[in-house]
Write a protein that holds these residues in place. Structure first.
Motif, mmCIF file in Angstrom:
data_model
loop_
_atom_site.group_PDB
_atom_site.id
_atom_site.type_symbol
_atom_site.label_atom_id
_atom_site.label_comp_id
_atom_site.label_asym_id
_atom_site.label_seq_id
_atom_site.Cartn_x
_atom_site.Cartn_y
_atom_site.Cartn_z
ATOM 1 N N ALA A 194 0.828 -1.207 0.000
ATOM 2 C CA ALA A 194 0.000 0.000 0.000
ATOM 3 C C ALA A 194 0.862 1.257 0.000
ATOM 4 O O ALA A 194 0.547 2.248 -0.675
ATOM 5 C CB ALA A 194 -0.927 -0.008 1.218
ATOM 6 N N ARG A 195 1.974 1.215 0.754
ATOM 7 C CA ARG A 195 2.856 2.374 0.801
ATOM 8 C C ARG A 195 3.502 2.625 -0.551
ATOM 9 O O ARG A 195 3.595 3.766 -1.021
ATOM 10 C CB ARG A 195 3.913 2.140 1.880
ATOM 11 C CG ARG A 195 4.722 3.370 2.227
ATOM 12 C CD ARG A 195 5.461 3.174 3.531
ATOM 13 N NE ARG A 195 6.237 1.954 3.555
ATOM 14 C CZ ARG A 195 6.098 1.000 4.458
ATOM 15 N NH1 ARG A 195 5.206 1.110 5.423
ATOM 16 N NH2 ARG A 195 6.852 -0.088 4.429
ATOM 17 N N GLU A 196 3.950 1.551 -1.206
ATOM 18 C CA GLU A 196 4.568 1.705 -2.523
ATOM 19 C C GLU A 196 3.551 2.224 -3.543
ATOM 20 O O GLU A 196 3.861 3.115 -4.352
ATOM 21 C CB GLU A 196 5.144 0.368 -2.983
ATOM 22 C CG GLU A 196 6.354 -0.116 -2.197
ATOM 23 C CD GLU A 196 7.572 0.742 -2.452
ATOM 24 O OE1 GLU A 196 7.643 1.378 -3.519
ATOM 25 O OE2 GLU A 196 8.458 0.789 -1.578
ATOM 26 N N MET A 197 2.357 1.664 -3.524
ATOM 27 C CA MET A 197 1.337 2.115 -4.456
ATOM 28 C C MET A 197 1.001 3.588 -4.225
ATOM 29 O O MET A 197 0.819 4.361 -5.167
ATOM 30 C CB MET A 197 0.074 1.264 -4.292
ATOM 31 C CG MET A 197 0.276 -0.205 -4.638
ATOM 32 S SD MET A 197 0.484 -0.490 -6.406
ATOM 33 C CE MET A 197 -1.189 -0.247 -6.958
ATOM 34 N N HIS A 198 0.925 3.971 -2.958
ATOM 35 C CA HIS A 198 0.630 5.371 -2.652
ATOM 36 C C HIS A 198 1.721 6.286 -3.182
ATOM 37 O O HIS A 198 1.461 7.324 -3.790
ATOM 38 C CB HIS A 198 0.470 5.538 -1.141
ATOM 39 C CG HIS A 198 0.241 6.948 -0.707
ATOM 40 N ND1 HIS A 198 1.285 7.818 -0.432
ATOM 41 C CD2 HIS A 198 -0.896 7.651 -0.511
ATOM 42 C CE1 HIS A 198 0.790 8.991 -0.086
ATOM 43 N NE2 HIS A 198 -0.531 8.920 -0.108
ATOM 44 N N ASP A 199 2.997 5.896 -2.947
ATOM 45 C CA ASP A 199 4.101 6.748 -3.391
ATOM 46 C C ASP A 199 4.153 6.851 -4.907
ATOM 47 O O ASP A 199 4.433 7.925 -5.464
ATOM 48 C CB ASP A 199 5.429 6.197 -2.865
ATOM 49 C CG ASP A 199 5.523 6.317 -1.350
ATOM 50 O OD1 ASP A 199 4.774 7.134 -0.784
ATOM 51 O OD2 ASP A 199 6.324 5.595 -0.739
ATOM 52 N N VAL A 200 3.921 5.742 -5.587
ATOM 53 C CA VAL A 200 4.010 5.746 -7.046
ATOM 54 C C VAL A 200 2.848 6.517 -7.660
ATOM 55 O O VAL A 200 3.027 7.381 -8.529
ATOM 56 C CB VAL A 200 4.039 4.302 -7.579
ATOM 57 C CG1 VAL A 200 3.883 4.282 -9.089
ATOM 58 C CG2 VAL A 200 5.347 3.635 -7.178
ATOM 59 N N VAL A 201 1.635 6.206 -7.197
ATOM 60 C CA VAL A 201 0.449 6.775 -7.835
ATOM 61 C C VAL A 201 0.218 8.220 -7.414
ATOM 62 O O VAL A 201 -0.075 9.093 -8.241
ATOM 63 C CB VAL A 201 -0.788 5.916 -7.517
ATOM 64 C CG1 VAL A 201 -2.046 6.560 -8.055
ATOM 65 C CG2 VAL A 201 -0.611 4.514 -8.097
ATOM 66 N N ALA A 202 0.362 8.491 -6.113
ATOM 67 C CA ALA A 202 -0.019 9.811 -5.619
ATOM 68 C C ALA A 202 0.793 10.918 -6.278
ATOM 69 O O ALA A 202 0.240 11.935 -6.717
ATOM 70 C CB ALA A 202 0.151 9.852 -4.095
ATOM 71 N N HIS A 203 2.120 10.740 -6.362
ATOM 72 C CA HIS A 203 2.952 11.812 -6.910
ATOM 73 C C HIS A 203 2.673 12.016 -8.396
ATOM 74 O O HIS A 203 2.447 13.146 -8.859
ATOM 75 C CB HIS A 203 4.417 11.484 -6.678
ATOM 76 C CG HIS A 203 5.343 12.547 -7.190
ATOM 77 N ND1 HIS A 203 5.505 13.760 -6.559
ATOM 78 C CD2 HIS A 203 6.147 12.579 -8.285
ATOM 79 C CE1 HIS A 203 6.371 14.500 -7.233
ATOM 80 N NE2 HIS A 203 6.787 13.800 -8.288
ATOM 81 N N ARG A 204 2.678 10.911 -9.146
ATOM 82 C CA ARG A 204 2.482 11.045 -10.594
ATOM 83 C C ARG A 204 1.106 11.604 -10.914
ATOM 84 O O ARG A 204 0.960 12.529 -11.731
ATOM 85 C CB ARG A 204 2.653 9.682 -11.266
ATOM 86 C CG ARG A 204 3.997 9.023 -11.050
ATOM 87 C CD ARG A 204 5.108 9.773 -11.717
ATOM 88 N NE ARG A 204 6.386 9.075 -11.561
ATOM 89 C CZ ARG A 204 7.548 9.592 -11.884
ATOM 90 N NH1 ARG A 204 7.600 10.830 -12.379
ATOM 91 N NH2 ARG A 204 8.664 8.914 -11.709
#
Length: 438
Positions: free
Chosen positions: A216-226
C-alpha cells in the motif's frame, strides 16, 4: 482424533465413577477373581475345618470372607498379600496369593516393601510345603527318596508360586509406567505443537500485514505523486489552452509522459509481486510461514533494487517545476552510493513531501535540501504559505502520506520529524543511517 491430557481430565466422571476402579472392565475382572477366590477358599475351608476340628460352616464362612479380600487388590495390595501369607499355614488362598503378588509387583508400592512381602510369602510356602512333604514321607516308609527330595520339591513349589506372578507383575508395572510417561510426553508435545502452530499463524498474519502495508505504501508513493502532477498539469492545460496553444501542447506532452512513467512503475511493482507469489506458492495451496517470509523479503528486496535512487531527486524537482511550482534544490556534501533501501526511502520522502505541497499548498515556494554526512544522509522539504491567488487543483488526500514516510524512515532506524513552520508553511525532515538499522 487423539484426546489430550486436558480432554481426559475433563472426561473424568465417565472413567472414574466406581470407587478405586477406572473402568467397568476392571470392576468385572476383580469381582470375578474375588468370587473365584472366595469359592476356592470356601472349599478349602471344609478340609481346614476337618483338620482342626472346627464346624464345617465356620470353615466355609472363614474361607468366603478371606477369599473375598481379593476384591480390594487394586486399592490395598499389601493387605491382600498379608492375608494370603497368614492363610498359608491353612493351605488356603492359592489364587489369592498368586494374584496378590502380581498386583503388588505391578503397583507403585516401593520395591523394598514388595521384596519383603515376596520373601515372606516364599518362606511361608516353603515351610508349609516342607512340613507336609515330611509328614507324607514319614507315613510312606516303603518309599524312601533321598534327603534332597523334600527341600528341593519345597523350593520348587515356593518358587513356582512366587516367582512367575512377581516377574510378570514387575513387567506389567514397568510397561504401564512407560505407557503413562509416553502418553504424558505425547500430550506435552501436542500442546507445544498447538502453541507453535498458533505462534506460526500469528507470525504469518504479521508477515502478511507487513507485506500489505508495504505494498500500500509503494502504491501510494508511485500513484499519488504522478497523478498529482498529472492533475496539476491538466488544470494548467485547461487554463492556458485558449491563450497559449503551444504551452498547452507542452503540458499535454508532460501529462502523457507522467502517465507512462506511472504505468511503468506500477508494472514493475506488480511484476515483483507476481514473481514472489510464484516462488512461494506451493502446489497444495497452503502457504507456510517460511514461504510467506521469503516471499515478503524477496518482494521487498526486488522492489528496493528496482526502485528510484537519490541521483534522480533532481529530475523529481524538475517535474515539480514544470508543474508550476517554484522549487530550490540544495545539496551539501558529495553524493555517494547507499544501500538500495536507504536511497529509495530518501527519494520517496522527498517525493511525498513535494506531493503534499502540490495538494495542500498550491502556489507555495518549496525548498529541498539534501545533506550527505559521514554515517547518514539527511533530507528536508519545506514550503512557504500557500499563494491565495493560485487556484487549488482539488487533489484528494487520504492522510497516509506522513504516516507512510514515518514508517519508512523508522523502519531503517532513522529519525523523522514533520510539522508547521512559524512562517505558515510546513516542514518535513528525515535522517537515515548509511547502513539500515545502524
Amino acid at each position: 482424533m487423539t484426546a489430550t491430557g486436558a480432554d481426559r481430565e475433563a472426561a473424568g466422571p465417565t472413567t472414574r465413577g466406581y470407587w478405586w476402579w477406572g473402568r467397568r472392565r476392571s470392576v468385572a475382572l476383580d469381582v470375578g477373581l474375588a468370587s473365584a477366590s472366595a469359592l476356592e477358599c470356601a472349599l478349602e475351608g471344609v478340609v481346614f475345618a476337618g483338620d482342626t476340628g472346627l464346624p464345617v460352616p465356620v470353615g466355609v464362612l472363614f474361607g468366603l470372607v478371606a477369599g473375598s479380600v481379593l476384591l480390594v487388590r487394586r486399592r490395598w495390595p499389601i493387605a491382600v498379600v498379608l492375608v494370603s501369607i497368614a492363610m498359608t499355614p491353612a493351605e488356603m488362598g492359592f489364587l489369592m496369593a498368586v494374584v496378590g503378588l502380581y498386583t503388588l509387583a505391578a503397583s507403585d508400592v516401593p520395591r523394598r516393601i514388595t521384596g519383603v512381602l515376596t520373601g515372606m510369602s516364599l518362606v511361608g510356602t516353603f515351610v508349609v510345603t516342607y512340613v507336609r512333604l515330611r509328614q507324607g514321607v514319614a507315613e510312606g516308609a516303603d518309599f524312601g527318596p533321598g534327603d534332597w527330595y523334600v527341600p528341593l520339591v519345597s523350593l520348587f513349589m515356593s518358587l513356582g508360586l512366587a516367582a512367575p506372578p512377581l516377574l510378570f507383575g514387575l513387567y506389567i508395572g514397568a510397561r504401564r509406567r512407560l505407557m503413562e510417561s509416553l502418553r504424558e510426553r505425547a500430550d506435552s508435545l501436542e500442546r507445544e505443537l498447538s502453541l507453535l502452530a498458533d505462534r506460526a499463524e500469528e507470525r504469518a498474519e504479521w508477515a502478511r500485514t507487513e507485506e500489505r502495508t508495504r505494498i500500500a505504501r509503494e502504491m501510494h508513493d508511485v500513484v499519488a505523486h504522478r497523478v498529482s502532477l498529472m492533475v496539476v498539469h491538466a488544470a494548467a492545460l485547461q487554463a492556458v489552452a485558449p491563450k497559449d496553444p503551444a504551452k498547452a501542447v507542452r503540458n499535454a506532452a508532460l501529462v502523457g509522459d507522467m502517465g507512462r512513467q506511472a504505468l511503468t512503475e506500477l508494472r514493475e511493482m506488480l511484476g515483483v509481486l507476481r514473481s514472489g507469489d510464484t516462488l512461494s506458492a506451493p502446489p497444495t495451496g497452503r502457504v507456510p510461514l517460511a514461504s510467506v517470509g521469503r516471499a515478503a523479503a524477496a518482494a521487498a528486496a526486488a522492489a528496493a533494487e528496482d526502485g528510484p535512487r537519490l541521483d534522480e531527486v533532481e529530475s523529481l524537482v524538475a517535474q515539480s517545476r514544470e508543474a508550476g511550482m517554484t522549487v530550490e534544490l540544495s545539496v551539501q556534501g558529495e553524493l555517494r552510493p547507499y544501500t538500495p533501501e536507504v536511497e529509495q526511502t530518501a527519494y520517496r520522502v522527498v517525493q511525498e513531501a513535494l506531493t503534499n505541497v502540490h495538494k495542500h499548498a498550491a502556489g507555495a515556494k518549496a525548498w529541498v535540501r539534501l545533506a550527505h554526512r559521514g554515517a547518514e544522509v539527511a533530507m528536508q522539504v519545506e514550503n512557504g504559505p500557500s499563494d491565495g491567488g493560485t487556484a487549488d487543483a482539488g487533489l484528494p488526500s487520504g492522510g497516509n502520506g506522513l504516516v507512510g514516510m514515518r514508517e519508512r524512515v523508522l523502519g531503517l532506524g532513522g529519525v523523522f520529524v514533520s510539522g508547521p513552520t512559524d512562517a505558515g508553511g510546513f516542514r518535513v525532515s528525515a535522517v537515515l543511517p548509511a547502513e539500515p538499522g545502524a
